[in-house]
Design an enzyme around this catalytic site. Sequence first.
Site, PDB file in Angstrom:
ATOM      1  N   ARG A 130       0.846  -1.200   0.000  1.00 32.11           N
ATOM      2  CA  ARG A 130       0.000   0.000   0.000  1.00 32.11           C
ATOM      3  C   ARG A 130       0.882   1.251   0.000  1.00 32.11           C
ATOM      4  O   ARG A 130       1.946   1.279   0.632  1.00 32.11           O
ATOM      5  CB  ARG A 130      -0.864  -0.025   1.260  1.00 32.11           C
ATOM      6  CG  ARG A 130      -1.897   1.088   1.387  1.00 32.11           C
ATOM      7  CD  ARG A 130      -2.988   0.948   0.388  1.00 32.11           C
ATOM      8  NE  ARG A 130      -4.184   1.715   0.747  1.00 32.11           N
ATOM      9  CZ  ARG A 130      -5.175   1.934  -0.121  1.00 32.11           C
ATOM     10  NH1 ARG A 130      -5.124   1.474  -1.361  1.00 32.11           N
ATOM     11  NH2 ARG A 130      -6.242   2.606   0.255  1.00 32.11           N
ATOM     12  N   THR A 419      -9.024   0.799 -10.176  1.00 32.03           N
ATOM     13  CA  THR A 419      -8.341  -0.401  -9.697  1.00 32.03           C
ATOM     14  C   THR A 419      -8.464  -1.594 -10.659  1.00 32.03           C
ATOM     15  O   THR A 419      -9.187  -1.539 -11.647  1.00 32.03           O
ATOM     16  CB  THR A 419      -8.874  -0.753  -8.279  1.00 32.03           C
ATOM     17  OG1 THR A 419      -8.843   0.431  -7.471  1.00 32.03           O
ATOM     18  CG2 THR A 419      -8.117  -1.816  -7.581  1.00 32.03           C
ATOM     19  N   THR A 437      -3.847  -0.846  -7.703  1.00 26.69           N
ATOM     20  CA  THR A 437      -4.589   0.406  -7.918  1.00 26.69           C
ATOM     21  C   THR A 437      -3.681   1.616  -8.039  1.00 26.69           C
ATOM     22  O   THR A 437      -2.548   1.601  -7.543  1.00 26.69           O
ATOM     23  CB  THR A 437      -5.568   0.618  -6.736  1.00 26.69           C
ATOM     24  OG1 THR A 437      -6.429   1.707  -7.022  1.00 26.69           O
ATOM     25  CG2 THR A 437      -4.850   0.895  -5.434  1.00 26.69           C
ATOM     26  N   GLU A 456      -3.731   8.000  -3.852  1.00 29.76           N
ATOM     27  CA  GLU A 456      -4.227   7.113  -2.787  1.00 29.76           C
ATOM     28  C   GLU A 456      -4.494   7.835  -1.472  1.00 29.76           C
ATOM     29  O   GLU A 456      -5.301   7.380  -0.654  1.00 29.76           O
ATOM     30  CB  GLU A 456      -3.223   5.974  -2.563  1.00 29.76           C
ATOM     31  CG  GLU A 456      -3.857   4.656  -2.227  1.00 29.76           C
ATOM     32  CD  GLU A 456      -4.643   4.077  -3.399  1.00 29.76           C
ATOM     33  OE1 GLU A 456      -5.822   3.778  -3.210  1.00 29.76           O
ATOM     34  OE2 GLU A 456      -4.064   3.948  -4.495  1.00 29.76           O
ATOM     35  N   ASP A 459      -7.877   8.334   0.042  1.00 31.45           N
ATOM     36  CA  ASP A 459      -8.610   7.257   0.738  1.00 31.45           C
ATOM     37  C   ASP A 459      -8.615   7.475   2.259  1.00 31.45           C
ATOM     38  O   ASP A 459      -9.298   6.754   2.988  1.00 31.45           O
ATOM     39  CB  ASP A 459      -8.000   5.877   0.431  1.00 31.45           C
ATOM     40  CG  ASP A 459      -8.555   5.279  -0.859  1.00 31.45           C
ATOM     41  OD1 ASP A 459      -9.427   5.912  -1.483  1.00 31.45           O
ATOM     42  OD2 ASP A 459      -8.118   4.187  -1.243  1.00 31.45           O
ATOM     43  N   GLY A 505     -13.763   0.621  -6.036  1.00 27.94           N
ATOM     44  CA  GLY A 505     -13.871   1.474  -4.847  1.00 27.94           C
ATOM     45  C   GLY A 505     -14.439   0.679  -3.688  1.00 27.94           C
ATOM     46  O   GLY A 505     -14.196  -0.527  -3.562  1.00 27.94           O
TER      47      GLY A 505
END
Length: 597
Positions: A130, A419, A437, A456, A459, A505
């Site tokens: 991530r 994604t 993604t 990102e 998010d 999503g």
Amino acid sequence: MKRRLISGLFLSALAFASPAFAQEAADAVSPEGGSEGQVQGLTAEVIAALEAKMEGKPVTAQNWMVAAANPLAVEAGAKVLRAGGSAADAMVAVQVVLGLVEPQSSGLGGGAFLVWYDAATGKMTTLDGRETAPLEATHRLFHDENGEPLKFFDAVVGGLSVGTPGTPALLEEAHRRWGRSPWPSLFADGIALAEDGFLVSPRLAGLVEKDAERLSRFPVTAEYFLPDGKPLEQGQRLMNPDYAETLRTLASEGAAGFYGGEIAAGIVSTVRGAEGNPGVLSGIDLALYQVIEREPVCATYRAYEICGMGPPSSGALTVGQILGMLDGYDLAAMGPEDVQSWRLIGDASRLAFADRGRYMADHDFVPMPTNGLVDPSYLSERGGLLNESEALIDVAPGNPAFDHASNWADDESLELPSTSHISIVDQFGNVLSMTTTIENGFGSRLMTNGFLLNNELTDFSFKTHRDGVPIANRLEPGKRPRSSMSPTIVMQDGAPVLAIGSPGGSRIIGYVAKSIIAWADWDMDVQQALSLPHLVNRFGTYDVELGTAAEGYADQLTALGYEVNPRDLTSGLHAIEIGDVLIGGADPRREGIALGE
Ligand code: GLY
């Protein structure tokens, strides 16, 4: 072998749904789609796989299989598997090509989560690639000068939203652990396609056209996606020499060539120099980036263990909660045509999203009730709330057992569909499920070295506190934003039986949970489960898929008390069932295929 029982009425529902989807898929890659050259570039087996998907039939194979969002990427992975490579090797080849031919969804400038079942040891593990928040980012990053949260797209477009990419490090780590093929060989297809060019797919062309204004804001991005000021067209040959150069660097220097040197310098100057919206990512953030190995999160459903990615993803916890709450209800007997099945699924989902909004975040930064959230007794208690005949009126988070005491407020974060998902089984029996993604379609819209940079960080919850109580998924330096990505491996009696995942999503969670129910309870094969029209409920409207049999449930759901919203629901599910043979499916809503031998 699983039993296959689908009632006549439901088959007609599928049939109602499938032709439109099939046509969309056909248009994506067939001569009818107006791209003669594109079809000339596809092999007979790819065309056969596309035809199978369009007819609603799964693909079968004996030895290995790969399913992903673009035929060129699948072919790159298939070549690796055919030559004796592992699922991890094939994933590298697939991801590298996806970053070129489906640049709007994933790539080197983004992040990913990987779930791995290792045949040799019988163990499962997960890798967290991530993106991280830069060290200079504070919780005020997405606030204006008055301390108010920015509008979503004001934060997305530009440098502010860019987190430290994790995908290149993840590729290297997966290959280091499980690779069999020489690392440089995995970049060959990506380099060749970037240098010789590939034909722009209808989906990419359509999305560029829709997003033209935002893509036009940054000169490097505009030059690539809007050459001569006009959006790329379907079937146009597109070359990306900068991407080829980046891949050559990765092939020869490994991830170090990405996180340092000229590529890193290009990322930092692009982010910090973004006109109108500069970000704070630095060379130190890139140099410090680490992939993290984490224990999978598993929940019991029927005879299966549903395993996937734990925090910072909310995926496995929320999918596991939905299924765990439904475990006490006989969905198989009710079937997919009974609106009560959809009431149960919808309300289990609402309850799970209530917990997700309050408790789920990067647990390296905030205490979380990770075990408590999927504890069978907690889920059974929450599942008891579903014992009604109409929609739940009050939906609130529950009180799962914390590992240590904590108090969080409900969050506010928005995730839009984007994604990509890759499922692979290799000839050695290893299973890989990876969702990847750059967040929004085209991410931050910033491009450097031939790839797009993620957005990102959006998010995270833009709001940091509510009534003085902190929000678990607030932004903090070095933290990873909460994700919905749900790469999943389903286990039965200690063996893997299904690899599945999707983009979309926060609807990813509903797409994956519903497909598992269709496969496990309604005896659909993977292609039928993936093609099944969507009905998904997060924590608001009951979304039913426009133009499909799902719309037929709108009146009944409204009568039960839901606010119903017919809309496009473009999942991108890719799944492989693992049994005596491999059975694969690809989502007819996108351009991908499953291919195996
Ligand atoms: N950005 C999509 C997700 O992580 O869920």
